[in-house]
Design a protein around this motif. Structure first.
Motif, short mmCIF file in Angstrom:
data_model
loop_
_atom_site.label_atom_id
_atom_site.label_comp_id
_atom_site.label_asym_id
_atom_site.label_seq_id
_atom_site.Cartn_x
_atom_site.Cartn_y
_atom_site.Cartn_z
N GLY A 71 -11.98 -1.36 -3.98
CA GLY A 71 -11.28 -1.06 -5.23
C GLY A 71 -10.13 -0.09 -5.04
O GLY A 71 -9.98 0.51 -3.97
N PRO A 72 -9.29 0.06 -6.09
CA PRO A 72 -8.09 0.91 -6.01
C PRO A 72 -8.45 2.37 -5.79
O PRO A 72 -9.48 2.83 -6.29
N VAL A 73 -7.58 3.06 -5.06
CA VAL A 73 -7.75 4.49 -4.82
C VAL A 73 -6.61 5.25 -5.48
O VAL A 73 -5.45 4.86 -5.35
N LEU A 74 -6.95 6.32 -6.18
CA LEU A 74 -5.93 7.13 -6.86
C LEU A 74 -5.00 7.82 -5.88
O LEU A 74 -5.44 8.30 -4.84
N ILE A 75 -3.70 7.87 -6.24
CA ILE A 75 -2.75 8.64 -5.44
C ILE A 75 -3.26 10.07 -5.30
O ILE A 75 -3.24 10.65 -4.22
N GLY A 109 -4.86 2.38 -9.22
CA GLY A 109 -4.69 3.05 -7.94
C GLY A 109 -4.06 2.11 -6.92
O GLY A 109 -3.60 1.02 -7.28
N TYR A 110 -4.07 2.53 -5.68
CA TYR A 110 -3.48 1.72 -4.60
C TYR A 110 -4.55 1.14 -3.69
O TYR A 110 -5.64 1.71 -3.54
N TYR A 111 -4.20 0.02 -3.10
CA TYR A 111 -5.10 -0.59 -2.10
C TYR A 111 -4.30 -1.45 -1.14
O TYR A 111 -3.17 -1.86 -1.45
#
Lengths: 135, 135
Positions: free
Chosen positions: A23-27, A63-65
């Motif tokens: 899943g996405p990770v926060l900056i 977030g980013y991935y």
DNA sequence: TACTACCCTACCAAAATAGTAGACTTTATC
DNA sequence: GATAAAGTCTACTATTTTGGTAGGGTAGTA
């Protein structure tokens, strides 16, 4: 030498590799865990996204991935993207070629030498991926 | 990438290699033949002299000349002197070592990778001399 | 519709790089 | 020993790159 920006990029990418498919990770999480200035990191991640390395999700839970399998993202690609040319002279660079001023490439010993250095470096940087950076 | 200063240094050293054992060469002659800004070249040659690579003779009929046999002056030596570290990270540099911030060298994949790059590069730069630059 | 989180443009400061100015010293030779 | 040639030295300036900040805009989700 790699710029601070490049080192930050590799730290962030290593973190995202460890969280691949989770899943996405926060900056802000990456910034905190890897001790990278938040706004500076935003710029870097955005750049990596535009280059097709990362993808992102907006809004809550966003977030980013990594967009691709970390085993398929070459270290050389990241270096070129964030740090610039790998070669030591513009006239031997494959991706950032520029002709030398006042130097005939056909009879320049430095030119020939730097081609060898470039090839030796690329052999390594093209052969390793983000996956290899995680120990 | 090598700085302009480094490229000038190599051009000048190549010229002096071609004139090895033929007496002192004027700064102005090198600057003219190699198209290097005169005063900038003065600084560079002075630096090379202080490092023991060159020697000079003052007054009329003076100039610069190689202090040692060009076959004994390694390219790596010149790069370090004028351009700085050869490694891509301070924490893997042999001559300009600095510890990484926020990165445990024992468990840093980038660190290990950059040691390989450094060694591959050094294998070439330590093995070639000024003599090899003259074709 | 409110909140969250990325997107984007612009800006700023510090450091490194590239180059210049000018006065000084030493040496060869007439 | 005068003079001109040639390197020595300190300091300064301009430009570019790097590293980082500010703050509002936009899109997605609950």
């Amino acid at each position: 030498m790699l710029s601070a920006k490049s080192q930050y990029a590799f730290k962030a990418l290593t973190y995202l590799t460890e969280h691949y498919k989770k899943g996405p990770v926060l900056i802000s999480e990456i910034a905190r865990k890897k001790k990278i200035p938040l706004k500076f990191l935003e710029n870097i991640l955005l750049e990596l996204k535009k280059a097709g390395i990362l993808d992102s999700k907006k809004g809550k839970g966003g977030g980013y991935y990594l967009k691709q399998d970390p085993a398929k993202i070459k270290v050389a690609t990241i270096v070129r993207l964030i740090n610039g040319p790998i070669a030591m002279l513009p006239c031997v660079s494959l991706y950032f070629y520029e002709r030398c001023k006042n130097c005939d490439e056909k009879s320049c010993g430095l030119h020939d030498l730097m081609i060898d250095v470039r090839d030796a470096t690329l052999e390594i940087l093209e052969g390793r991926t983000l996956k290899d950076l995680v120990v």
